[in-house]
Design an enzyme around this catalytic site. Sequence first.
Site, short mmCIF file in Angstrom:
data_model
loop_
_atom_site.label_atom_id
_atom_site.label_comp_id
_atom_site.label_asym_id
_atom_site.label_seq_id
_atom_site.Cartn_x
_atom_site.Cartn_y
_atom_site.Cartn_z
CB SER A 38 -0.93 0.01 1.21
OG SER A 38 -0.19 -0.16 2.40
CG ASN A 125 -3.96 -4.85 12.83
OD1 ASN A 125 -3.38 -4.72 11.75
ND2 ASN A 125 -4.31 -6.02 13.32
CB THR A 170 -42.10 24.41 -8.92
OG1 THR A 170 -43.25 24.86 -9.65
CG2 THR A 170 -41.97 25.27 -7.67
CG HIS A 171 -43.03 20.93 -11.67
ND1 HIS A 171 -43.22 19.60 -11.38
CD2 HIS A 171 -43.73 21.62 -10.73
CE1 HIS A 171 -44.03 19.49 -10.32
NE2 HIS A 171 -44.34 20.70 -9.91
CB SER A 292 -15.79 23.94 -29.39
OG SER A 292 -15.79 23.07 -30.50
CE LYS A 298 -20.81 24.90 -27.36
NZ LYS A 298 -20.63 23.46 -27.61
CG ASN A 300 -18.05 24.31 -24.39
OD1 ASN A 300 -19.10 24.71 -24.90
ND2 ASN A 300 -17.14 23.63 -25.08
CD GLU A 305 -20.03 21.29 -19.53
OE1 GLU A 305 -20.33 20.33 -20.26
OE2 GLU A 305 -19.35 22.25 -19.94
CE1 TYR A 332 -6.39 -3.44 8.97
CE2 TYR A 332 -5.40 -5.61 8.69
CZ TYR A 332 -5.59 -4.31 8.26
OH TYR A 332 -4.99 -3.89 7.10
CD GLN A 337 -2.81 -2.56 2.14
OE1 GLN A 337 -2.14 -2.84 3.12
NE2 GLN A 337 -2.55 -3.06 0.94
CE LYS A 340 -4.31 2.86 4.92
NZ LYS A 340 -5.25 1.70 4.97
N1 ARG Z 1 -1.23 -1.32 5.30
C1 ARG Z 1 -2.16 -1.84 6.25
C2 ARG Z 1 -3.51 -1.11 6.12
O1 ARG Z 1 -3.57 -0.16 5.46
C3 ARG Z 1 -1.64 -1.64 7.62
C4 ARG Z 1 -2.15 -2.62 8.61
C5 ARG Z 1 -1.65 -3.97 8.26
N2 ARG Z 1 -1.89 -4.90 9.30
C6 ARG Z 1 -1.70 -6.21 9.09
N3 ARG Z 1 -1.95 -6.97 10.07
N4 ARG Z 1 -1.28 -6.68 7.95
O2 ARG Z 1 -4.51 -1.49 6.66
#
Ligand code: ARG
Length: 474
Positions: A38, A125, A170-171, A292, A298, A300, A305, A332, A337, A340
């Site tokens: 990650s 964790n 409205t509408h 355009s 044009k 835009n 948008e 966990y 992971q 993110k």
């Molecule tokens: N990179 C992991 C995450 O984003 C960190 C925690 C990993 N924990 C594990 N027991 N492998 O969640």
Amino acid sequence: MAADGRQDAPEEPAGGAQAWSGRFSEPVSELVQRYTASVGFDHRLAEYDIEGSLAHARMLHGAGIIDVGDLTAIESGLEQIRGEIRSGRFVWRLELEDVHLNIEKRLTALVGDAGKRLHTARSRNDQVATDVRLYLRASIDRIVGLLHGMQHALVDLAEQHADTAMPGFTHLQVAQPIVLGHHLMAYFEMLKRDVERLADCRKRVNRLPLGAAALAGTSYPIDREAVARQLGFDGVCANSLDAVSDRDFAIEFCAAAALVMTHLSRLSEELILWMNPSFGFIDIADRFCTGSSIMPQKKNPDVPELVRGKTGRVNGHLVALLTLMKAQPLAYNKDNQEDKEPLFDTVETLADTLRVYAAMLRGVRVDAEAMRAAAMRGHATATDLADYLTKKGLPFREAHEAVARAVRFADECGQDLGALALTDLRRFSPLIDDDVYAVLTLEGSVRSRDHIGGTAPAQVRAAVGRAREWLSRP
Ligand code: ARG
């Protein structure tokens, strides 16, 4: 390989650099390494990871778990790493999986055994859950600031147009006259609720997971409250299993973000319509538009948008996180992971959108005459005439009927209701007198809606005043 390198690699052993490799008889393949790593995205958490580690180390020393020499070494090592990361000199290694192990490995290289003691009474964790909460808390504060910036832009424009009559719809059909300032202040209210939602979400984000360790807590005599205080958390997560596993705080944030985007998408749709020459209500400064490559005429409205389009992307992130969490058993799981990228992208998309939007609003030029002319088409004051008759004693349903017939007549003559002569109007009710024109005009109509929440210019000015007061509160 680069941390985010995605080129195809054969399924070959990748070497046993991992912190946990002692248990395994063979290294993971390069493909698995790449699939499970990650660091390509979670390096964004580095500042928060270091902050969390510093607080954890100080607590370990305070509780007599590591000595002062170890603490000093950890502190100076982490400071050096922070400098390396900020200046772009830090080398992120994919084989070290994530931000946490990259920093820990570098720390150990810099300060030796002290670095290896940092992870006492901690797990990745509770570490990652802490980092994400610190990141999100800072992001919420930044986004609330940007929402305020956008609200200031709305209030300024609303104040300039407290008297600018336009058709209210409205509408998407002409309904009743309003003033543009009132219309804009509707968006101020939406964003105010968005700010409140984010502030509420922040309370639940701002709890410390550290101390939960892997899932069950730790046998060391830790002081979680001390770590919470150092990191500015309002308190600790009360259950270790919950602390490491739930991401509801991130889901809540994404829900609030999706609502902000949804509100902005509504305003965007209106700006796009209003800029269409058939409306001609507004023009958006050239720097927010593009041309355009084939149609020379044009211009835009790309920014609104794209805001409309990016709303789909943020809504998608909300659904991704809900689906990620669904049916996960305690505690966990590596699934988490995947929280993110949707979260980071939501924060970045929302922040960029709010910045560009506030600037764009300051580049909107209003054509008050076009708005007025549109309000004069479509019998916008028909309700006012019905109310006028009702106030003279006609039951509202009968008044409604009389005005409906007058509207049909006006349509046949190709005129707006407000432009009919008194003799024509009187054909539909003898109660109509020449005082009727006070309510049939746009100004008379809007001025009469003079209560809190109404479109009367005086009420809009009062709303602007209250909004400014709200924005200036500490
Ligand atoms: N990179 C992991 C995450 O984003 C960190 C925690 C990993 N924990 C594990 N027991 N492998 O969640």
